[in-house]
Design a protein around this motif. Structure first.
Motif, mmCIF file in Angstrom:
data_model
loop_
_atom_site.group_PDB
_atom_site.id
_atom_site.type_symbol
_atom_site.label_atom_id
_atom_site.label_comp_id
_atom_site.label_asym_id
_atom_site.label_seq_id
_atom_site.Cartn_x
_atom_site.Cartn_y
_atom_site.Cartn_z
ATOM 1 N N ALA A 204 -19.721 73.168 20.800
ATOM 2 C CA ALA A 204 -19.643 74.666 20.390
ATOM 3 C C ALA A 204 -21.031 74.963 19.403
ATOM 4 C CB ALA A 204 -18.476 75.290 19.644
ATOM 5 N N ALA A 205 -21.844 74.168 18.905
ATOM 6 C CA ALA A 205 -23.080 74.339 18.237
ATOM 7 C C ALA A 205 -22.761 75.052 16.825
ATOM 8 C CB ALA A 205 -23.884 75.206 19.207
ATOM 9 N N VAL A 206 -21.516 75.730 16.600
ATOM 10 C CA VAL A 206 -21.056 76.465 15.561
ATOM 11 C C VAL A 206 -19.892 75.812 14.880
ATOM 12 C CG1 VAL A 206 -22.049 78.723 15.806
ATOM 13 C CG2 VAL A 206 -19.864 78.279 16.815
ATOM 14 N N GLU A 207 -19.809 75.600 13.708
ATOM 15 C CA GLU A 207 -18.593 74.919 13.106
ATOM 16 C C GLU A 207 -17.462 76.165 12.715
ATOM 17 O OE1 GLU A 207 -17.987 71.466 12.522
ATOM 18 O OE2 GLU A 207 -16.023 72.711 12.207
ATOM 19 N N THR A 208 -16.399 75.685 12.863
ATOM 20 C CA THR A 208 -15.234 76.828 13.075
ATOM 21 C C THR A 208 -14.161 76.291 11.941
ATOM 22 O OG1 THR A 208 -14.049 75.562 14.859
ATOM 23 C CG2 THR A 208 -15.475 77.647 15.366
ATOM 24 N N MET A 209 -14.279 74.886 11.536
ATOM 25 C CA MET A 209 -13.162 74.750 10.564
ATOM 26 C C MET A 209 -13.616 74.820 9.115
ATOM 27 S SD MET A 209 -10.968 73.500 12.497
ATOM 28 C CE MET A 209 -11.160 73.737 13.943
ATOM 29 N N PRO A 210 -12.658 75.058 8.298
ATOM 30 C CA PRO A 210 -12.824 75.626 6.905
ATOM 31 C C PRO A 210 -13.499 74.266 5.909
ATOM 32 C CG PRO A 210 -10.538 75.052 7.119
ATOM 33 C CD PRO A 210 -11.374 74.816 8.379
ATOM 34 N N SER A 211 -14.169 74.790 4.892
ATOM 35 C CA SER A 211 -14.960 73.624 3.932
ATOM 36 C C SER A 211 -13.841 72.924 3.444
ATOM 37 C CB SER A 211 -15.719 74.586 3.051
ATOM 38 O OG SER A 211 -14.756 74.964 2.144
ATOM 39 N N GLY A 212 -14.023 71.535 3.211
ATOM 40 C CA GLY A 212 -13.469 70.457 2.893
ATOM 41 C C GLY A 212 -12.442 69.899 3.837
ATOM 42 N N PHE A 213 -12.771 70.407 5.276
ATOM 43 C CA PHE A 213 -11.803 69.894 6.280
ATOM 44 C C PHE A 213 -12.167 68.485 6.534
ATOM 45 C CE2 PHE A 213 -11.094 69.226 10.747
ATOM 46 C CZ PHE A 213 -9.807 69.693 11.059
ATOM 47 N N THR A 214 -13.419 67.833 6.404
ATOM 48 C CA THR A 214 -13.636 66.482 6.569
ATOM 49 C C THR A 214 -13.291 65.481 5.569
ATOM 50 O OG1 THR A 214 -15.976 66.490 5.715
ATOM 51 C CG2 THR A 214 -15.744 67.328 8.012
ATOM 52 N N ARG A 215 -13.024 66.144 4.453
ATOM 53 C CA ARG A 215 -12.419 65.243 3.372
ATOM 54 C C ARG A 215 -11.122 65.405 3.118
ATOM 55 N NH1 ARG A 215 -16.808 62.436 1.073
ATOM 56 N NH2 ARG A 215 -18.885 63.569 0.943
ATOM 57 N N HIS A 216 -10.456 66.333 3.690
ATOM 58 C CA HIS A 216 -9.059 66.333 3.572
ATOM 59 C C HIS A 216 -8.235 64.987 4.082
ATOM 60 C CE1 HIS A 216 -4.822 67.803 4.506
ATOM 61 N NE2 HIS A 216 -5.103 68.832 3.614
ATOM 62 N N TRP A 217 -7.074 64.686 3.518
ATOM 63 C CA TRP A 217 -6.420 63.415 3.960
ATOM 64 C C TRP A 217 -6.079 63.372 5.140
ATOM 65 C CZ3 TRP A 217 -1.287 63.166 5.437
ATOM 66 C CH2 TRP A 217 -0.653 64.225 5.225
ATOM 67 N N LEU A 218 -5.359 64.664 5.675
ATOM 68 C CA LEU A 218 -4.933 64.643 7.028
ATOM 69 C C LEU A 218 -6.105 65.189 7.941
ATOM 70 C CD1 LEU A 218 -2.637 64.380 9.204
ATOM 71 C CD2 LEU A 218 -1.925 66.652 8.244
ATOM 72 N N TRP A 219 -6.447 66.512 7.772
ATOM 73 C CA TRP A 219 -7.592 67.092 8.764
ATOM 74 C C TRP A 219 -8.928 66.261 8.774
ATOM 75 C CZ3 TRP A 219 -4.078 69.526 10.978
ATOM 76 C CH2 TRP A 219 -3.179 70.226 10.293
ATOM 77 N N GLY A 220 -9.157 65.418 7.765
ATOM 78 C CA GLY A 220 -10.384 64.665 8.072
ATOM 79 C C GLY A 220 -10.124 63.521 9.159
ATOM 80 N N ARG A 221 -8.986 63.185 9.479
ATOM 81 C CA ARG A 221 -8.785 62.219 10.704
ATOM 82 C C ARG A 221 -9.318 62.848 12.187
ATOM 83 N NH1 ARG A 221 -4.880 58.189 8.099
ATOM 84 N NH2 ARG A 221 -4.620 59.309 5.937
ATOM 85 N N PHE A 222 -9.250 64.194 12.141
ATOM 86 C CA PHE A 222 -9.638 65.014 13.081
ATOM 87 C C PHE A 222 -11.361 65.042 13.330
ATOM 88 C CE2 PHE A 222 -5.430 65.813 12.463
ATOM 89 C CZ PHE A 222 -4.710 65.770 13.938
ATOM 90 N N THR A 223 -11.947 65.087 14.651
ATOM 91 C CA THR A 223 -13.228 65.247 14.603
ATOM 92 C C THR A 223 -13.684 66.573 14.727
ATOM 93 O OG1 THR A 223 -12.957 65.110 17.212
ATOM 94 C CG2 THR A 223 -13.839 63.067 15.937
ATOM 95 N N THR A 224 -14.796 67.098 14.473
ATOM 96 C CA THR A 224 -15.025 68.452 14.094
ATOM 97 C C THR A 224 -16.372 68.730 15.015
ATOM 98 O OG1 THR A 224 -16.743 68.030 12.632
ATOM 99 C CG2 THR A 224 -14.421 68.634 12.069
ATOM 100 N N THR A 225 -16.783 70.180 15.306
ATOM 101 C CA THR A 225 -17.861 70.352 16.020
ATOM 102 C C THR A 225 -19.100 69.625 15.449
ATOM 103 O OG1 THR A 225 -16.800 72.242 16.777
ATOM 104 C CG2 THR A 225 -19.208 72.231 17.203
#
Ligand SMILES: [Zn+2]
Ligand SMILES: [Zn+2]
Length: 270
Positions: A204-225
């Motif tokens: 998508a070229a734009v990041e839609t997930m909230p800040s801290g997402f990639t370091r979250h113990w659960l959400w960090g397991r999902f890939t992001t844009t």
């Protein structure tokens, strides 16, 4: 006469059988095309048109160029042809009893119906990671995967922008599963909807997930844009599809990932 009877008799001289095959091919193409068109339009229309100004501060690099979008659409069209042909082969396998797509949940029980969807996601994620690493070896990248990487700054339309051989490799994920297990039609549908929506979103070229997402113990397991965008920018690291664990376990996660995500999501909205 049913298709499988034609198939068993050998349809090669039978005009009606060819007509039947052609109509199923066109049907597959339209089905696959609608999924692609709706998902890519939805992500593009929402993030690149309707919310363009509001999300400008979340742009990972820059808005994709129209030349990129045109090329991505063209290659996606060729991918749809490949997917339609593979769909035809799956149909033949189902009709001839070599694979099973079932309609009544009770045929294989509720437990399998519930489990089969997450298992398909895990299988797809694993299959994609392995084949993607292979596609990044010198020969495969030069002759096949380079097509997808011509978009260094991809748009949602890049979801199916593959060389036909890569399209075939990607399309095999479902037939390979069906060679081993039966799948309910609703699971196949959910699998398709999930994969095309997340695929369009990942480009998508734009990041839609909230800040801290990639370091979250659960959400960090999902890939992001941002995760996949970095893969397009550098063609190195972040080979995963839905989950981050294969890259983490095998040491291929981009060293810039968390930092870049934090930078993009930490910008203030003007
Ligand atoms: Zn991509
Ligand atoms: Zn790649």
């Amino acid at each position: 006469m049913e298709f499988w009877q034609y198939l068993q008799a050998g349809p090669w001289g039978d005009l009606q059988a060819w007509r039947w095959l052609a109509s199923r091919f066109v049907g597959n193409f339209l089905n696959e095309g609608v999924f692609y068109l709706v998902a890519a339009s939805l992500v593009w229309g929402l993030l690149h048109v309707a919310l363009r100004r509001r999300l400008a501060h979340r742009l990972i690099a820059q808005w994709p160029s129209s030349a990129d979008v045109r090329r991505e659409m063209l290659y996606s069209l060729s991918t749809l042809l490949v997917f339609s042909a593979v769909g035809l082969a799956v149909l033949a396998a189902v009709i001839s009893g070599k694979a099973e797509v079932y309609f009544q949940v009770r045929q294989h029980g509720w437990a399998w119906w519930v489990l089969s969807f997450p298992l398909m996601l895990l299988w797809h994620d694993f299959y994609f990671y392995v084949t993607h690493r292979l596609l990044h070896t010198r020969w495969w990248f030069r002759h096949v995967h380079g097509v997808h990487h011509r978009s260094r700054n991809p748009s949602p339309w890049a979801a199916y922008s593959f060389h036909p051989v890569e399209a075939l490799i990607n399309a095999m994920v479902t037939p390979l599963a069906l060679a081993v297990v039966p799948l309910h039609v609703s699971v196949l549908l959910a699998f398709t909807v999930h994969q095309i929506l997340r695929n369009a979103h990942g480009h998508a070229a734009v990041e839609t997930m909230p800040s801290g997402f990639t370091r979250h113990w659960l959400w960090g397991r999902f890939t992001t844009t941002t995760h996949h965008h970095l893969h397009h920018e550098t063609a190195k690291g972040n080979y995963g599809l839905w989950f981050t664990w294969w890259d983490r376990w095998l040491g291929t996660e981009s060293g810039q990932y968390h930092q870049r995500f934090a930078e993009v999501t930490g910008r203030a909205q003007p």
